[in-house]
Design an enzyme around this catalytic site. Structure first.
Site, PDB file in Angstrom:
ATOM      1  N   GLU A 172    -108.039 -27.027 -39.392  1.00  0.00           N
ATOM      2  CA  GLU A 172    -108.001 -28.025 -40.464  1.00  0.00           C
ATOM      3  C   GLU A 172    -109.213 -28.943 -40.434  1.00  0.00           C
ATOM      4  O   GLU A 172    -109.401 -29.749 -41.353  1.00  0.00           O
ATOM      5  CB  GLU A 172    -106.706 -28.841 -40.360  1.00  0.00           C
ATOM      6  CG  GLU A 172    -106.527 -29.666 -39.102  1.00  0.00           C
ATOM      7  CD  GLU A 172    -105.901 -28.897 -37.944  1.00  0.00           C
ATOM      8  OE1 GLU A 172    -105.325 -29.551 -37.036  1.00  0.00           O
ATOM      9  OE2 GLU A 172    -105.997 -27.644 -37.920  1.00  0.00           O
ATOM     10  N   SER A 185    -108.021 -23.551 -27.283  1.00  0.00           N
ATOM     11  CA  SER A 185    -107.899 -24.033 -25.910  1.00  0.00           C
ATOM     12  C   SER A 185    -106.881 -23.203 -25.135  1.00  0.00           C
ATOM     13  O   SER A 185    -105.977 -22.592 -25.714  1.00  0.00           O
ATOM     14  CB  SER A 185    -107.477 -25.503 -25.902  1.00  0.00           C
ATOM     15  OG  SER A 185    -106.147 -25.635 -26.369  1.00  0.00           O
ATOM     16  N   CYS A 208    -117.484 -21.503 -27.006  1.00  0.00           N
ATOM     17  CA  CYS A 208    -116.745 -20.993 -25.845  1.00  0.00           C
ATOM     18  C   CYS A 208    -117.643 -20.170 -24.939  1.00  0.00           C
ATOM     19  O   CYS A 208    -117.272 -19.887 -23.796  1.00  0.00           O
ATOM     20  CB  CYS A 208    -115.538 -20.172 -26.295  1.00  0.00           C
ATOM     21  SG  CYS A 208    -115.957 -18.652 -27.153  1.00  0.00           S
ATOM     22  N   GLU A 220    -113.238 -27.909 -19.357  1.00  0.00           N
ATOM     23  CA  GLU A 220    -114.155 -27.521 -20.428  1.00  0.00           C
ATOM     24  C   GLU A 220    -114.514 -28.768 -21.228  1.00  0.00           C
ATOM     25  O   GLU A 220    -113.659 -29.387 -21.852  1.00  0.00           O
ATOM     26  CB  GLU A 220    -113.499 -26.480 -21.336  1.00  0.00           C
ATOM     27  CG  GLU A 220    -114.427 -25.971 -22.431  1.00  0.00           C
ATOM     28  CD  GLU A 220    -113.789 -24.880 -23.272  1.00  0.00           C
ATOM     29  OE1 GLU A 220    -114.521 -23.980 -23.701  1.00  0.00           O
ATOM     30  OE2 GLU A 220    -112.565 -24.931 -23.491  1.00  0.00           O
TER      31      GLU A 220
END
Length: 499
Positions: free
Chosen positions: A176, A226, A281, A384
């Site tokens: 979104e 994630s 990523c 991360e």
């Protein structure tokens, strides 16, 4: 205020849930659009339309389905700049990087032109007396994908292109945060000849995700995001009897051996660590120089390069190395982790905390950061960061360096820079990570290979794109066939053999 709509049955459909999310311009911090957040009833309507449309699409022969992909490639080239401009305005990445986002998705669409070959089954003539055997790869039915904000063109195409080429209908639930490009892609697919209802875009948050998981008609789910959400979707999707592939977080190490070309290694770290503001990523977020002398040389060369990085809005074109991060919350999270690194004893050798861009003070810009003397117990090593932060962990030996990457819970990508073939070969063979680069900083496979990590970076049995995608989006049916010869053999109560 621009309002983005769902794309259902070939039409732009306003949301009915009454819930909306803001879509920002990350460079200015301003809200530029509203996107509806679907409820379960809206998702169900899209599923019903897809279910009705899919059988006719599956009955279209693979060659004709491939022609839609051929036309889609043409349209993507035609609208490349339009797609990249919209992508940059909602995500914040530079215009050249946004074009790369579209191109890497386009390459998977190109691969799917080979559907007639990739969907061929197997045949054995005379498997037994008068018996033939053959297999068929058949579509699953209605499939779904939940895609992240950081690649709003590439990852949707990684999912929907092979799914549709296999004869499935596909429901896309994009992020979104930057939802416009996925709708534009669905429009282009229909312009390319795809029937209405085969590719639909339903915007939403957790309510829409849970509706996808629970819907009994949806046969498979693809996800990128994630690790906690990947685990949630994988566990609940499998429990609901669906085929699921979920790709989670990453912490990618790049090992720099003493014999490496240091200038090449620094160039690689700059691009792989700070490109797209680190929101990849496959970003390199940990540099592991082997030996103190190697580490000192690396840091000496990195500092001026990091300090000279150009940060700005996508409208600056080729004059910018990276842009803002996607939201104010993302910026807050990144700076919080930077502070934790300082508090836990890492040495911040390039400090980007005070970065501000004149005229864009309200934008979500984060300066480039470089840490040295990071240790594996620190949060900036374990977590991360997804921002323009590179951590340097000094290793005394090759064995210590490779152990760092192997012991980390994430296993998405890794790289080694060396001139020694034996070391490179040993690294590639031993490392427990899904994608490996040898003197290549971001080892993202091309479309005709498969993409996927190991450990907590990936949940499921099959990777994205390449041959695995055509396995994931089809079921194999094996037929054993014999035509009566007129000889009666009577009933047999033993397990069939071909003796």
């Amino acid at each position: 205020m621009r309002e983005i709509h769902h794309f259902i049955n070939g039409e732009h459909v306003a949301g009915t849930s009454g819930r909306f999310a803001d879509v920002f311009n990350p460079a200015t911090g301003e809200v530029q659009a509203k996107v509806p957040l679907a409820n379960a009833a809206e998702l169900r309507k899209a599923v019903e339309i897809a279910q009705a449309a899919q059988p006719a699409w599956a009955a279209v022969n693979p060659q004709r389905r491939a022609r839609v992909m051929m036309k889609m490639v043409e349209l993507l080239h035609r609208d490349m700049d339009k797609l990249a401009t919209m992508l940059s305005s909602e995500h914040g990445k530079t215009f050249p990087d946004a074009k790369g986002d579209v191109i890497r998705g386009l390459e998977v669409v190109e691969y799917c032109i080979g559907a007639p070959q990739l969907l061929k089954g197997e045949y054995t003539d005379g498997a037994g007396p008068g018996i033939d055997m053959y297999s068929m790869k058949q579509a699953l039915g209605v499939t779904a994908g939940i895609t992240p904000f950081n690649f709003p063109a590439m990852i949707p195409m990684w999912m929907f292109a092979p799914a549709i080429a296999c004869g499935n209908a596909f429901i896309l639930k994009p992020s979104e945060r930057d939802p416009s490009v996925p709708v534009m892609l669905a429009e282009l697919m229909e312009e390319a000849g795809l029937p209405k209802g085969i590719l639909q875009v339903v915007h939403g948050d957790k309510e829409a995700v849970d509706a996808i998981i629970a819907d009994p008609v949806i046969q498979s789910i693809g996800f990128v995001g994630s690790t906690p959400i990947a685990e949630y979707i994988y566990g609940n999707g499998c429990a609901a009897g669906k085929r699921v592939q979920c790709f989670g977080g990453a912490k990618n190490h790049m090992i720099i051996m003493p014999d490496a070309d240091m200038d090449q290694a620094v160039d690689a770290l700059i691009g792989a660590g700070y490109g797209a503001a680190g929101e990849r990523c496959m970003a390199i977020s940990v540099a592991v120089p082997v030996g103190e002398e190697t580490a000192d040389r690396l840091i000496e060369k990195l500092i001026p390069r990091v300090e000279s990085l150009k940060i700005g809005p996508y409208t600056a074109g080729d004059d910018v190395d990276f842009g803002p991060v996607v939201t104010a919350q993302a910026k807050k999270n990144i700076l919080g982790l930077v502070q934790s690194g300082i508090d836990q004893g890492a040495k911040l050798v390039v400090d980007g905390r005070d970065f501000s861009l004149q005229g864009y003070e309200d934008g979500f810009f984060v300066g480039a950061h470089l840490f040295d003397h990071v240790t594996p117990d620190m949060d900036i090593y374990k977590k991360e960061i997804f921002g323009p932060v590179l951590s340097t962990v000094r290793a005394k030996s090759y064995e210590e360096a490779i152990g760092l990457a192997m012991d980390h819970e994430y296993g998405n990508g890794t790289a080694i820079f060396t001139r020694d073939g034996d070391t490179a070969r040993d690294f590639a063979n031993r490392i427990n990570i899904g994608m490996v680069g040898v003197n290549v900083p971001i080892p993202v496979p091309l479309a005709y290979h498969t993409f996927g990590g190991w450990k907590k970076s990936m949940f499921g049995d099959l990777n994205q794109h390449g041959p695995d995608a055509f396995k994931f989006y089809t079921r194999t049916k094996t037929v054993t066939s014999r035509w009566p010869s007129g000889t009666k053999e009577g009933a047999s109560f033993s397990i069939p053999t071909m003796e």
